[in-house]
Design a protein around this motif. Structure first.
Motif, PDB file in Angstrom:
ATOM      1  N   ALA A 187      43.357  45.371  37.175  1.00  0.00           N
ATOM      2  CA  ALA A 187      43.893  44.992  35.863  1.00  0.00           C
ATOM      3  C   ALA A 187      45.175  44.193  36.055  1.00  0.00           C
ATOM      4  O   ALA A 187      45.405  43.183  35.379  1.00  0.00           O
ATOM      5  N   ALA A 188      46.008  44.635  37.018  1.00  0.00           N
ATOM      6  CA  ALA A 188      47.251  43.916  37.299  1.00  0.00           C
ATOM      7  C   ALA A 188      46.990  42.533  37.880  1.00  0.00           C
ATOM      8  O   ALA A 188      47.803  41.620  37.713  1.00  0.00           O
ATOM      9  N   ARG A 189      45.865  42.360  38.541  1.00  0.00           N
ATOM     10  CA  ARG A 189      45.504  41.049  39.093  1.00  0.00           C
ATOM     11  C   ARG A 189      44.847  40.151  38.049  1.00  0.00           C
ATOM     12  O   ARG A 189      44.476  39.011  38.347  1.00  0.00           O
ATOM     13  N   GLY A 190      44.677  40.674  36.843  1.00  0.00           N
ATOM     14  CA  GLY A 190      44.125  39.872  35.759  1.00  0.00           C
ATOM     15  C   GLY A 190      42.617  39.899  35.640  1.00  0.00           C
ATOM     16  O   GLY A 190      42.050  39.144  34.836  1.00  0.00           O
ATOM     17  N   ARG A 191      41.937  40.766  36.403  1.00  0.00           N
ATOM     18  CA  ARG A 191      40.490  40.862  36.289  1.00  0.00           C
ATOM     19  C   ARG A 191      40.125  41.664  35.038  1.00  0.00           C
ATOM     20  O   ARG A 191      40.825  42.607  34.671  1.00  0.00           O
ATOM     21  N   ASP A 192      39.015  41.284  34.395  1.00  0.00           N
ATOM     22  CA  ASP A 192      38.618  41.984  33.173  1.00  0.00           C
ATOM     23  C   ASP A 192      37.466  42.962  33.382  1.00  0.00           C
ATOM     24  O   ASP A 192      37.140  43.759  32.502  1.00  0.00           O
ATOM     25  N   THR A 193      36.852  42.932  34.580  1.00  0.00           N
ATOM     26  CA  THR A 193      35.716  43.808  34.862  1.00  0.00           C
ATOM     27  C   THR A 193      35.749  44.218  36.329  1.00  0.00           C
ATOM     28  O   THR A 193      36.123  43.421  37.197  1.00  0.00           O
ATOM     29  N   ILE A 194      35.347  45.460  36.582  1.00  0.00           N
ATOM     30  CA  ILE A 194      35.214  45.936  37.958  1.00  0.00           C
ATOM     31  C   ILE A 194      33.853  46.610  38.091  1.00  0.00           C
ATOM     32  O   ILE A 194      33.333  47.186  37.133  1.00  0.00           O
ATOM     33  N   GLY A 195      33.272  46.520  39.280  1.00  0.00           N
ATOM     34  CA  GLY A 195      31.944  47.091  39.487  1.00  0.00           C
ATOM     35  C   GLY A 195      31.818  47.742  40.843  1.00  0.00           C
ATOM     36  O   GLY A 195      32.677  47.601  41.725  1.00  0.00           O
ATOM     37  N   LEU A 196      30.735  48.486  41.005  1.00  0.00           N
ATOM     38  CA  LEU A 196      30.385  49.113  42.271  1.00  0.00           C
ATOM     39  C   LEU A 196      28.910  49.472  42.249  1.00  0.00           C
ATOM     40  O   LEU A 196      28.258  49.444  41.210  1.00  0.00           O
ATOM     41  N   GLY A 197      28.375  49.826  43.417  1.00  0.00           N
ATOM     42  CA  GLY A 197      27.005  50.299  43.514  1.00  0.00           C
ATOM     43  C   GLY A 197      26.985  51.746  43.940  1.00  0.00           C
ATOM     44  O   GLY A 197      27.810  52.170  44.761  1.00  0.00           O
TER      45      GLY A 197
END
Length: 308
Positions: A263-273
């Motif tokens: 979030a601090a890096r400005g990403r709006d989505t995070i994912g994993l498998g």
């Protein structure tokens, strides 16, 4: 209709990427394949494009792509297979080449393993008819990020978190923690340090996005590996916690730390498998922290015998 098949070359990366994104649009509703990922696959150290890759064209149009590699230990060959809908003959031609090459790589009995969306563009009757069977289901899970809601979490009592960075000793420790915490996971491949390093660095790992967690008197107990090289989302590659400290909130803390960091890096989505049969309860942990199903993936396996 004329079908031609030839090996892929480095100059084909953009066309392969376009094909994969066309498949993405059908299977998951949006393009999620980056050119860098395709280039990394084509340049993997265990792949000889002349023998391990195939492109199928129908009347000059690229309609299917396949790749095999063998970096998972003796007896196992992994593969990718992508085809546009309705191109049955091209799909079969590449399946045949994948299987023949896998038997060449494996002198004795072994398996060919292929991962596909649960609703793929490939006709699944082709797989079952050739002897493939499903062995595992995985979920790709995602979560929206917010710079205000996803603040850095407070760690469990006594837990210290540090960047891995450029410290060679810490890189060895990351390797040891990955091997220790994932040893019992289905499909885990035990790799010596140098082999593991080549594998992850060849896939674009940024060491500044790797963390190690430690506890007083217990030393290093957990590891978090993440990636920020995908256009569609940030990615959590590994969250590993040693058995003796599971259930103390370490895994949840590392997950929330990843949320805050990206979030601090400005990403709006995070994912994993995640393996849906993971015995550590990882799926429930991710769901409890707001992650939801993006799409499902089935692992298919074909038993290989020297005589076909």
């Amino acid at each position: 209709m004329t079908i031609t098949v030839r090996p892929a070359g480095p100059g084909d990366a953009a066309d392969i990427c376009a094909l994969l994104n066309a498949v993405d649009m059908i299977e998951i509703g949006r393009p999620e394949t980056d050119l860098g990922t395709v280039e990394s696959d084509l340049n993997a150290p265990d792949v000889d494009l002349a023998t391990d890759s195939w492109l199928a064209f129908e009347d000059g149009r690229l309609v299917a792509y396949a790749l095999v590699w063998a970096d998972s230990g003796p007896g196992r060959v992994d593969a990718d297979h992508y085809v546009l809908p309705g191109h049955h003959e091209a799909a079969v031609l590449l399946l045949e080449r994948m299987e023949d090459r896998a038997r060449e790589i494996n002198a004795g009995p072994g398996v060919l393993r292929l991962q596909l969306n649960v609703e793929p563009t490939l006709d699944l009757a082709l797989l079952s008819g050739r002897g493939y069977r499903t062995i595992r289901r995985y979920q790709v899970m995602t979560r929206s990020l917010s710079g205000t809601a996803d603040l850095a979490p407070a760690p469990p009592a006594g837990l210290a978190l540090r960047h891995c960075g450029d410290d060679e000793a810490d890189r060895h420790r990351v390797h040891a923690l990955v091997e220790k915490t994932f040893a019992d996971h289905f499909g885990h491949v035990d790799r010596p340090y140098e082999t593991w390093l080549d594998h992850i660095e060849g896939r674009g790992l940024d060491w500044s996005l790797v963390w190690i967690a430690s506890l007083p008197g217990e030393g290093d107990v957990a590891v978090l590996l993440t990636r920020d090289d995908r256009t569609s989302m940030a990615w959590i590659s590994h969250i590993g916690v040693t058995k003796d400290v599971r259930g103390r909130g370490v895994g949840g803390f590392l997950l929330r730390h990843a949320f805050a960091a990206y979030a601090a890096r400005g990403r709006d989505t995070i994912g994993l498998g995640v393996d849906t049969h993971n015995a550590t309860g990882a799926l429930a942990l991710y769901e409890a922290h707001g992650m939801a199903l993006h799409y499902g993936v089935d692992a298919w396996e074909l038993a290989l015998h020297p005589q076909g």
